[in-house]
Design an enzyme around this catalytic site. Structure first.
Site, mmCIF file in Angstrom:
data_model
loop_
_atom_site.group_PDB
_atom_site.id
_atom_site.type_symbol
_atom_site.label_atom_id
_atom_site.label_comp_id
_atom_site.label_asym_id
_atom_site.label_seq_id
_atom_site.Cartn_x
_atom_site.Cartn_y
_atom_site.Cartn_z
ATOM 1 N N GLY B 472 0.740 -1.272 0.130
ATOM 2 C CA GLY B 472 -0.050 0.047 -0.051
ATOM 3 C C GLY B 472 0.949 1.177 0.097
ATOM 4 N N GLN B 473 2.088 1.142 0.503
ATOM 5 C CA GLN B 473 2.794 2.093 0.613
ATOM 6 C C GLN B 473 3.523 2.794 -0.823
ATOM 7 O OE1 GLN B 473 3.963 -0.782 0.078
ATOM 8 N NE2 GLN B 473 6.213 -1.081 0.220
ATOM 9 N N SER B 475 5.392 1.465 -3.346
ATOM 10 C CA SER B 475 6.872 1.156 -3.888
ATOM 11 C C SER B 475 6.749 0.742 -5.204
ATOM 12 C CB SER B 475 7.240 0.068 -2.907
ATOM 13 O OG SER B 475 7.864 0.408 -1.920
ATOM 14 N N THR B 516 12.217 2.330 -0.846
ATOM 15 C CA THR B 516 12.830 3.349 -1.724
ATOM 16 C C THR B 516 14.353 3.453 -1.615
ATOM 17 O OG1 THR B 516 10.775 4.574 -1.256
ATOM 18 C CG2 THR B 516 12.766 5.819 -1.997
ATOM 19 N N ALA B 701 17.144 10.034 -2.481
ATOM 20 C CA ALA B 701 15.969 9.776 -1.631
ATOM 21 C C ALA B 701 16.075 9.008 -0.398
ATOM 22 C CB ALA B 701 14.839 9.054 -2.558
ATOM 23 N N LYS B 702 15.389 9.132 0.508
ATOM 24 C CA LYS B 702 15.376 8.367 1.665
ATOM 25 C C LYS B 702 14.115 7.969 2.097
ATOM 26 C CE LYS B 702 17.202 12.103 4.153
ATOM 27 N NZ LYS B 702 18.410 13.036 5.088
ATOM 28 N N VAL B 704 10.222 7.221 3.827
ATOM 29 C CA VAL B 704 9.296 7.996 4.413
ATOM 30 C C VAL B 704 8.096 7.131 4.898
ATOM 31 C CG1 VAL B 704 7.808 8.270 2.668
ATOM 32 C CG2 VAL B 704 7.616 9.823 4.277
ATOM 33 N N GLY B 705 8.704 5.840 5.221
ATOM 34 C CA GLY B 705 7.547 4.838 5.559
ATOM 35 C C GLY B 705 7.270 4.715 7.111
ATOM 36 N N GLU B 706 8.186 4.866 7.858
ATOM 37 C CA GLU B 706 7.997 5.027 9.370
ATOM 38 C C GLU B 706 8.607 6.048 10.300
ATOM 39 O OE1 GLU B 706 8.606 1.038 11.053
ATOM 40 O OE2 GLU B 706 6.643 0.631 11.490
#
Lengths: 161, 769
Positions: B472-473, B475, B516, B701-702, B704-706
């Site tokens: 759902g993220q 990717s 990511t 990029a880094k 942002v998921g958690e």
């Protein structure tokens, strides 16, 4: 082989198509739609009426929890599921808005969230912010926090004449 | 890997709607429960009704005799099948929690399977149960495991830098205690496993997962198979939130039933079973100590955490995760961490969204605010003064090559009008600032690798083979954007092949916020490899050195003469149909050169404003201002969605979520009684993205998921603390608890100033010594 009560033939119209199915009194609308009818766009979440993932629309276009509705009570009636919103190969406005506004993440609750939103849009031509909040209170989306879901609904409302 | 200036980007940074959006909104997306295999049976698990008992007898004969039942299994069928080192998949002679797996049935339909469960007789001899940390630590409590006579399981003690020196240099040392309850992450898609082990030489496991390798490894090990004999298949995944990181007992049980019945077997959780199967976060006690100078320099940080592990220590990472986190925000002389697992007769614990750090931060942030108050400093100022910055090497060995924490703090302070609000709001209003950091792909294993392959068809359509699951993220959309950027095509022209460990290249999976960053680097490398293969032919056609070619907007041309170009499709066709018949197949992989920990870290700050109802105690979250440094933003739309979801989940954990447990039984295993925010409770979110360009991330990029959830939990907790005028010693901050706080702070009573370790005969700070 279970020994529960006798099965009966019932007729159910889903998205304009009529199906004759053999149903046991223990089966819900959700069981029948996903099972013998085979439309698995509608998902089973908690199956106890608490998450709203299984939401479909009744004949009046109102939101209905298919997991709590005994199927046999719906004999001869018709419902709309998420598969029934497209017309002429085009997504319904609410479906398009969900994609455009990022109101979809994992997508498991999405059919239920969309059918809740569609139910709201069927009931109100120009729903207020309170109408939107009330209309969407019965369904849980774990990923989006409902923030972009509401953006998508507002956009559809805004574009209505 | 040095930072290399990138050409102006054409795809990265867009608001790109999900590429699978059409399927998801139209009911075309297939999830595991939608799969019907020929001859498929339905499995049900018989679970312990006792918190602690010896099993004297199990009689399955009546269940086996029921028509329609195809297999019944107990520990006798697989006495050596272990879920973890000390834990059989099916309980042998003892159960340690309500819900522990004892037996299972596969039948032709669900109703028959349920009926068969009722026919299995289990005779128990009840044993004294300890169902809370306090009970378990009382001397004389019955030990749950022979290896842990005092009910204390694995422990961890670690100092980084010199915390004693740091405390010695401090003018003031502040201490606080905090508690988080058992909390469970209600996934949209309940746990489900469909196993086909009809052929004992190959186990096919259809299941939502955060990554195939761990499932493959653990199932292979348990069933004495080579990893190639285990195939993990997944379609769409209905959320994960740390809950699908590794296989759970039902995966093993479905496989066992399938092997015995010779048919595919599906096991799917019911709503209340989900609360057992998920492996939630358990009750946790925290003691925080911070040393600070009068002028606001944080010198030493200490946390001492006691975790309820439940009946087994299943997820050892819980112990380690918060320890390193203490190192990532400020610049102390030293950091001290003590952590321990305590066994109780409750369901074994895993993690919640926010990976332990979110829950801890709801208390730690309030503690830091307490420190600020003690020295008379604005908490935003204290945090800004001590915040880490680019190039900082933390005591745990993390180096922040890119870091925008200070900018994040300044941004939310400005956008929220903090200076005119903090300490100046009307009564019952509160404002709080939270900060946080998160690792982008923290390496915990040598083979924490992502690999990717791309092939190019002669019409220029690219197929990307990846093992990163999209729960759902978003990717997959991000990977298509990365591929399109490298190849100069459009994200819509990239097709993703995923979800089958027999087909896709190895990818450790979607946890530790690595998608990511790690998979993105692999996909970028694979596409660069394919681009080099295409460039060889294009260079000859355009009579230009390959190194001077530009791939952009569907064209390939020399940088110096863009008017003379070929379409990407033409280059692909010429390559594939060249005399050599070159098949274009790019491959790439990424494995961090760092043996342990992460290469890149994201940072963030949020300000939350709340209003507390003095009559009911209910907290309304009015507005959140969020600023996050997540490196280069790849998909702005998806990033906002990630922040939204974490604000939702963060407020949910701080204000609402709690498993009410009595004698080891969860009293509210339903989505009505286990409260989550509904659509009308969400605040407006103001987003600012601070784009530091990370030298190691794909295009900078880094993650942002958690990261944002830790910050949200800190900010919301801090805002309530500000509104009620004192540290709220536990979450969730329910109306009842908030009312008690308001009354306690009004009459000056200390009843709310609770110390969780009080009255424990084994003090929390003592580990096995």
């Amino acid at each position: 082989m279970n020994t529960v009560a006798k099965r009966q033939v019932m007729s159910l119209t889903v998205n304009g198509d009529t199906y004759e199915v053999l149903v046991s009194p223990r089966q819900t609308l959700l069981d029948v739609i996903r099972g013998p009818i085979g439309l698995r766009g509608t998902k089973e979440g908690c199956a106890t009426g608490t998450c709203g993932v299984c939401t479909i629309n009744n004949e009046q276009g109102e939101a209905l929890l298919s997991c709590l509705t005994p199927a046999l009570e719906w004999d001869g009636k018709s419902v709309t599921t998420v598969e029934g919103l497209e017309a002429d190969g085009e997504l319904a406005p609410i479906q398009q808005a969900f994609v455009e506004f990022g109101a979809v993440q994992c997508g498991f609750c999405t059919p239920g969230v969309i059918m809740s939103a569609q139910g709201l849009l069927n009931s109100f031509h120009k729903p207020s912010e309170d109408d939107i909040n009330d209309g969407m209170a019965g369904v849980l989306c774990r990923c989006t926090g409902h923030i972009k879901v509401k953006d998508a609904i507002r956009d559809v409302v805004k574009k209505r004449a | 890997m040095a930072a290399k200036p990138e050409a102006p980007l054409s795809i990265i940074g867009r608001r790109q709607p999900r590429l699978d959006g059409f399927e998801k909104v139209s009911g075309r997306s297939e999830f595991t429960d939608d799969i019907r295999l020929p001859g498929m049976l339905h499995g049900k698990v018989l679970r312990s009704t006792q918190a602690h008992a010896r099993i004297l007898r199990i009689d399955t004969s009546r269940a086996e005799a029921l028509p329609g039942v195809k297999a019944v299994v107990t520990n006798r069928d697989a006495p050596t099948l272990m879920f973890s080192e000390h834990q059989p998949v099916l309980a042998a002679d003892r159960v340690r929690y309500i819900g522990e797996e004892i037996a299972a049935v596969a039948a032709i339909d669900l109703l028959t399977a349920e009926e068969a469960l009722d026919l299995i007789e289990v005779e128990y001899e009840s044993l004294p149960a300890v169902t809370t940390i306090r009970q378990a630590l009382k001397s004389g409590s019955a030990p749950m495991h022979e290896r842990a006579p005092d009910n204390i399981g694995p422990t961890m003690e670690k100092d980084w830098g010199d915390p004693d020196q740091g405390f010695a240099e401090s003018d003031l040392v502040i201490e606080d205690e905090f508690r988080t309850p058992m909390q469970h992450n209600t996934l949209a898609e309940l746990h489900v496993a469909l196993a086909d082990f009809s052929n004992p030489a190959k186990l096919h496991m259809y299941t939502p997962t955060q990554g195939a390798p761990l499932y493959q490894m653990e199932l292979a090990k348990a069933f004495c198979l080579a990893e190639s004999q285990v195939r993990i298949v997944y379609r769409n995944i209905g959320g994960a939130f740390t809950g699908r990181g590794r296989p759970k007992p039902h995966h093993f049980i479905a496989a066992l039933l399938s092997r015995k019945a010779g048919k595919p077997v599906k096991i799917k959780a019911t709503a209340d079973e989900e609360f057992i199967m998920f492996r939630a976060s358990g009750e946790t006690f925290y003691k925080f100590r911070t040393g600070v100078t009068r002028d606001g320099v944080i010198k030493a940080l200490e946390a001492d955490i006691t975790f309820d592990a439940g009946g087994h220590d299943e997820w050892a990472m819980i112990l380690w995760l918060p320890s390193v986190y203490l190192n990532w925000l400020y610049k102390p002389v030293g950091v001290r961490y003590r952590g321990r697992f305590v066994f109780t007769n409750t369901v074994p614990k895993g993690s919640h969204h926010g990976g332990i750090m979110g829950r801890m931060s709801a208390g730690w942030q309030q503690h830091i605010n307490h420190v600020a108050e003690a020295i008379g400093m604005d908490p935003a100022e204290l945090q800004l003064k001590n915040a880490v910055d680019p190039g900082y090497a933390s005591p745990d060995g993390s180096v922040f090559a890119s870091c925008g924490l200070q900018d994040c703090i300044r941004t939310v302070v400005e956008r929220s009008d903090w200076k005119n609000k903090y300490g100046k709001l009307p009564k019952y209003r509160g404002i709080g600032i939270g900060i946080g950091a998160q690792a982008s792909g923290s390496k915990g294993a040598d083979n924490d690798t992502s690999a990717a392959m791309v092939k190019v068809a002669d019409d220029g359509i690219v197929t990307l083979y990846t093992g990163i699951p999209d729960m759902g993220q978003g990717s997959h959309t991000v990977m298509c954007m990365i591929a399109a950027e490298v190849l100069g095509t459009q994200p819509e022209d990239i097709r993703v092949v995923q979800g089958d460990s027999d087909i896709t290249p190895f990818d450790w999976g979607a946890f530790s916020q690595r998608g990511t960053f790690t998979t993105g680097n692999a996909v970028k490398a694979a596409c660069e490899d394919a681009r080099d293969q295409l460039a060889a032919i294009a260079a000859a056609e355009l009579d230009t050195p390959a190194g001077e070619l530009v791939f952009r907007d569907g064209r390939v041309f020399a940088a110096a003469s863009p008017e003379q170009s070929l379409s990407f499709g033409e280059v692909a066709a010429k390559t594939l149909h060249s005399a050599e018949g070159r098949f274009v197949m790019g491959r790439g992989f990424f494995n961090s050169p760092k043996p342990f920990g992460a290469l890149a870290f994201s940072f963030g700050a949020q300000v939350a404003e709340v209003e507390v109802d003095p009559v009911t105690g209910a907290v309304a979250l009015l507005k959140v201002w969020a600023a996050h440094d997540i490196g280069r933003v790849i998909n702005q739309l998806a990033v906002e969605g990630q922040i939204d979801g974490q604000v939702f989940s963060g407020m949910s954990q701080v204000l609402y979520e709690e498993c009410r447990v009595e004698d080891g039984l969860i009293l509210n295993p339903s989505r009505l009684e286990y409260k989550l925010p509904r659509a009308y409770e969400l605040p407006d979110v103001d987003y600012t993205l601070i784009e530091t360009i990370d030298p190691y991330g794909p295009f900078g990029a880094k993650e942002v998921g958690e990261g944002p959830i830790v910050v949200s939990m800190s900010a919301v907790a801090a805002a309530v603390q500000n509104a009620v005028g004192a540290m709220v010693p536990e979450i969730p901050m329910t109306p009842w608890r908030v009312l008690r706080m308001l009354r306690g702070t009004a009459d000056g009573s200390t009843s709310v100033d609770k110390h969780w370790s009080e009255g424990l005969e084994a003090p929390l700070s003592d580990t096995k010594s």
